[in-house]
Motif scaffolding. Structure first.
Motif, PDB file in Angstrom:
ATOM      1  N   GLN A 131       0.824  -1.207   0.000  1.00  0.00           N
ATOM      2  CA  GLN A 131       0.000   0.000   0.000  1.00  0.00           C
ATOM      3  C   GLN A 131       0.856   1.255   0.000  1.00  0.00           C
ATOM      4  OE1 GLN A 131      -2.608  -0.498   3.379  1.00  0.00           O
ATOM      5  NE2 GLN A 131      -4.050  -1.797   2.249  1.00  0.00           N
ATOM      6  N   ARG A 132       1.971   1.237   0.757  1.00  0.00           N
ATOM      7  CA  ARG A 132       2.820   2.424   0.868  1.00  0.00           C
ATOM      8  C   ARG A 132       3.792   2.527  -0.314  1.00  0.00           C
ATOM      9  NH1 ARG A 132       5.308   5.298   5.181  1.00  0.00           N
ATOM     10  NH2 ARG A 132       3.393   4.926   6.360  1.00  0.00           N
ATOM     11  N   TYR A 133       4.335   1.401  -0.752  1.00  0.00           N
ATOM     12  CA  TYR A 133       5.393   1.428  -1.763  1.00  0.00           C
ATOM     13  C   TYR A 133       5.090   0.448  -2.904  1.00  0.00           C
ATOM     14  CZ  TYR A 133       7.835   3.670   2.110  1.00  0.00           C
ATOM     15  OH  TYR A 133       8.176   4.503   3.157  1.00  0.00           O
ATOM     16  N   PRO A 134       4.005   0.660  -3.623  1.00  0.00           N
ATOM     17  CA  PRO A 134       3.600  -0.310  -4.648  1.00  0.00           C
ATOM     18  C   PRO A 134       4.569  -0.420  -5.817  1.00  0.00           C
ATOM     19  CG  PRO A 134       2.292   1.693  -4.819  1.00  0.00           C
ATOM     20  CD  PRO A 134       3.079   1.809  -3.547  1.00  0.00           C
ATOM     21  N   THR A 135       5.395   0.594  -6.054  1.00  0.00           N
ATOM     22  CA  THR A 135       6.326   0.526  -7.187  1.00  0.00           C
ATOM     23  C   THR A 135       7.703   0.002  -6.796  1.00  0.00           C
ATOM     24  OG1 THR A 135       7.081   2.812  -6.878  1.00  0.00           O
ATOM     25  CG2 THR A 135       5.159   2.461  -8.294  1.00  0.00           C
ATOM     26  N   VAL A 136       7.911  -0.262  -5.498  1.00  0.00           N
ATOM     27  CA  VAL A 136       9.218  -0.747  -5.043  1.00  0.00           C
ATOM     28  C   VAL A 136       9.125  -2.176  -4.495  1.00  0.00           C
ATOM     29  CG1 VAL A 136      11.173  -0.337  -3.495  1.00  0.00           C
ATOM     30  CG2 VAL A 136       9.955   1.606  -4.505  1.00  0.00           C
ATOM     31  N   ILE A 137       8.113  -2.469  -3.699  1.00  0.00           N
ATOM     32  CA  ILE A 137       7.964  -3.817  -3.142  1.00  0.00           C
ATOM     33  C   ILE A 137       7.511  -4.745  -4.267  1.00  0.00           C
ATOM     34  CG2 ILE A 137       6.731  -5.242  -1.489  1.00  0.00           C
ATOM     35  CD1 ILE A 137       8.764  -3.324  -0.240  1.00  0.00           C
ATOM     36  N   ALA A 138       8.402  -5.657  -4.651  1.00  0.00           N
ATOM     37  CA  ALA A 138       8.196  -6.436  -5.878  1.00  0.00           C
ATOM     38  C   ALA A 138       7.830  -7.886  -5.630  1.00  0.00           C
ATOM     39  CB  ALA A 138       9.451  -6.380  -6.743  1.00  0.00           C
ATOM     40  N   GLY A 139       8.204  -8.438  -4.463  1.00  0.00           N
ATOM     41  CA  GLY A 139       7.944  -9.853  -4.257  1.00  0.00           C
ATOM     42  C   GLY A 139       8.619 -10.356  -3.003  1.00  0.00           C
ATOM     43  N   ALA A 140       8.779 -11.679  -2.931  1.00  0.00           N
ATOM     44  CA  ALA A 140       9.376 -12.287  -1.747  1.00  0.00           C
ATOM     45  C   ALA A 140      10.041 -13.601  -2.121  1.00  0.00           C
ATOM     46  CB  ALA A 140       8.324 -12.526  -0.669  1.00  0.00           C
ATOM     47  N   LYS A 141      11.069 -13.943  -1.362  1.00  0.00           N
ATOM     48  CA  LYS A 141      11.590 -15.302  -1.361  1.00  0.00           C
ATOM     49  C   LYS A 141      11.081 -15.961  -0.081  1.00  0.00           C
ATOM     50  CE  LYS A 141      15.615 -18.287  -1.068  1.00  0.00           C
ATOM     51  NZ  LYS A 141      17.039 -18.428  -0.713  1.00  0.00           N
ATOM     52  N   ASP A 142      10.410 -17.090  -0.224  1.00  0.00           N
ATOM     53  CA  ASP A 142       9.869 -17.795   0.934  1.00  0.00           C
ATOM     54  C   ASP A 142      10.721 -19.023   1.213  1.00  0.00           C
ATOM     55  OD1 ASP A 142       8.474 -18.919   2.968  1.00  0.00           O
ATOM     56  OD2 ASP A 142       6.524 -18.880   1.981  1.00  0.00           O
ATOM     57  N   SER A 143      11.563 -18.915   2.238  1.00  0.00           N
ATOM     58  CA  SER A 143      12.475 -20.004   2.594  1.00  0.00           C
ATOM     59  C   SER A 143      12.038 -20.770   3.831  1.00  0.00           C
ATOM     60  CB  SER A 143      13.889 -19.447   2.825  1.00  0.00           C
ATOM     61  OG  SER A 143      14.451 -18.965   1.636  1.00  0.00           O
ATOM     62  N   ALA A 144      10.796 -20.579   4.251  1.00  0.00           N
ATOM     63  CA  ALA A 144      10.340 -21.249   5.472  1.00  0.00           C
ATOM     64  C   ALA A 144      10.104 -22.742   5.265  1.00  0.00           C
ATOM     65  CB  ALA A 144       9.073 -20.593   5.988  1.00  0.00           C
ATOM     66  N   GLY A 145       9.909 -23.157   4.013  1.00  0.00           N
ATOM     67  CA  GLY A 145       9.635 -24.565   3.747  1.00  0.00           C
ATOM     68  C   GLY A 145       8.210 -24.985   4.064  1.00  0.00           C
ATOM     69  N   ASP A 146       7.341 -24.012   4.259  1.00  0.00           N
ATOM     70  CA  ASP A 146       5.938 -24.273   4.583  1.00  0.00           C
ATOM     71  C   ASP A 146       5.102 -23.938   3.345  1.00  0.00           C
ATOM     72  OD1 ASP A 146       3.327 -24.320   5.489  1.00  0.00           O
ATOM     73  OD2 ASP A 146       3.678 -23.002   7.209  1.00  0.00           O
ATOM     74  N   TRP A 147       4.664 -24.957   2.629  1.00  0.00           N
ATOM     75  CA  TRP A 147       3.932 -24.734   1.387  1.00  0.00           C
ATOM     76  C   TRP A 147       2.665 -23.919   1.623  1.00  0.00           C
ATOM     77  CZ3 TRP A 147       3.608 -23.713  -3.338  1.00  0.00           C
ATOM     78  CH2 TRP A 147       2.410 -23.863  -4.059  1.00  0.00           C
ATOM     79  N   ARG A 148       2.015 -24.096   2.764  1.00  0.00           N
ATOM     80  CA  ARG A 148       0.789 -23.350   3.023  1.00  0.00           C
ATOM     81  C   ARG A 148       1.058 -21.849   3.040  1.00  0.00           C
ATOM     82  NH1 ARG A 148      -0.913 -26.179   8.485  1.00  0.00           N
ATOM     83  NH2 ARG A 148       1.335 -25.821   8.713  1.00  0.00           N
TER      84      ARG A 148
END
Length: 253
Positions: free
Chosen positions: A159-176
């Protein structure tokens, strides 16, 4: 954001010499081989031992790759740090170099950081780097940081930075959790990278951007074929071959 990085990225292993200094020549050679085999470069991530590499060393290694002709557009350098000024310096340097993205850990030494505190950390990085900040990919690895990247945090940052926050790497190993990230935000252009190719066959059909997996260091071309062919008749065989390779690699080490 256009031309966002997608596909298969390696959290690039950092070679060290007998003096415990990064072996620059071997680092460049490995990165060149990865790029030549269709992988992107998530340098200075967990497998890169980034927490053991100083800010000046990370900057020098990035510059060495650029001077060697490795394209900045194939890089997603890790820029997270416990000290905010270090995170800002690393993020500013990678952004000016033209990196495709910044893989940014939350502050991770002191535990029990509130969501407001994590939000403020990312906000300060973005504000201090200023115009030209490269896309930021939030690094969710709570088993090490004990600071989770929650869905509500992602929503607030978008909401604050829609043009900068692009995604995530999810390394938790929790598919859910990975699935919840994709289901909630992928339609809005938020790119989620699971941390293992074992999730590709499930993640790609619902909108994942690829994967950032340690095994890419050894099998970049094979995992790239799996990414490219996720919706083909060859997909089950590519997934099975990739997982056999991963098991053999772990057994060998």
């Amino acid at each position: 954001m256009t031309n966002k990085i997608r596909g298969v990225l390696a959290p690039v292993l950092t070679p060290f010499n007998a003096s415990l200094e990064a072996d620059v020549a071997r680092f460049i050679a490995h990165c060149r081989w990865l790029v030549d085999n269709s992988a992107g470069l998530a340098i200075f991530g967990t497998n890169s031992e980034a927490a053991s590499i100083t800010t000046p060393e990370r900057i020098a290694l990035t510059d060495a790759l650029l001077e060697a002709g490795i394209p900045a557009g194939r890089m997603m350098p890790g820029t997270g740090a416990c000290a905010l000024p270090d995170a800002v310096e690393l993020s500013r340097h990678a952004s000016k170099a033209g990196a495709a993205g910044l893989l940014t850990l939350p502050p991770f030494f002191f535990k029990g950081v509130s969501e407001d505190g994590v939000f403020a950390y990312y906000a300060e990085i973005i504000e201090r780097v200023g115009a030209g900040c490269a896309p930021i990919y939030l690094y969710h690895i709570p088993q090490f940081t004990h600071v989770p990247i929650t869905l509500t945090l992602i929503e607030r940052l978008l909401q604050r930075y829609p043009t900068v926050i692009a995604g995530a790497k999810d390394s938790a190993g929790d598919w859910r959790h990975t699935k919840a990230m994709i289901d909630t935000f992928a339609a809005d252009g938020f790119d989620v990278f699971p941390a293992s190719e074992s999730f590709l066959s499930a993640a790609m059909p619902i909108g994942a951007a690829g994967c950032i997996s340690a095994t890419v260091n050894m099998n970049p071309a094979g995992i790239h074929r799996m990414f490219e062919g996720w919706n083909s008749t060859e997909a089950p065989g590519l997934q099975a071959t990739s997982m056999r390779f991963a098991k053999c690699s772990k057994a060998a080490t």
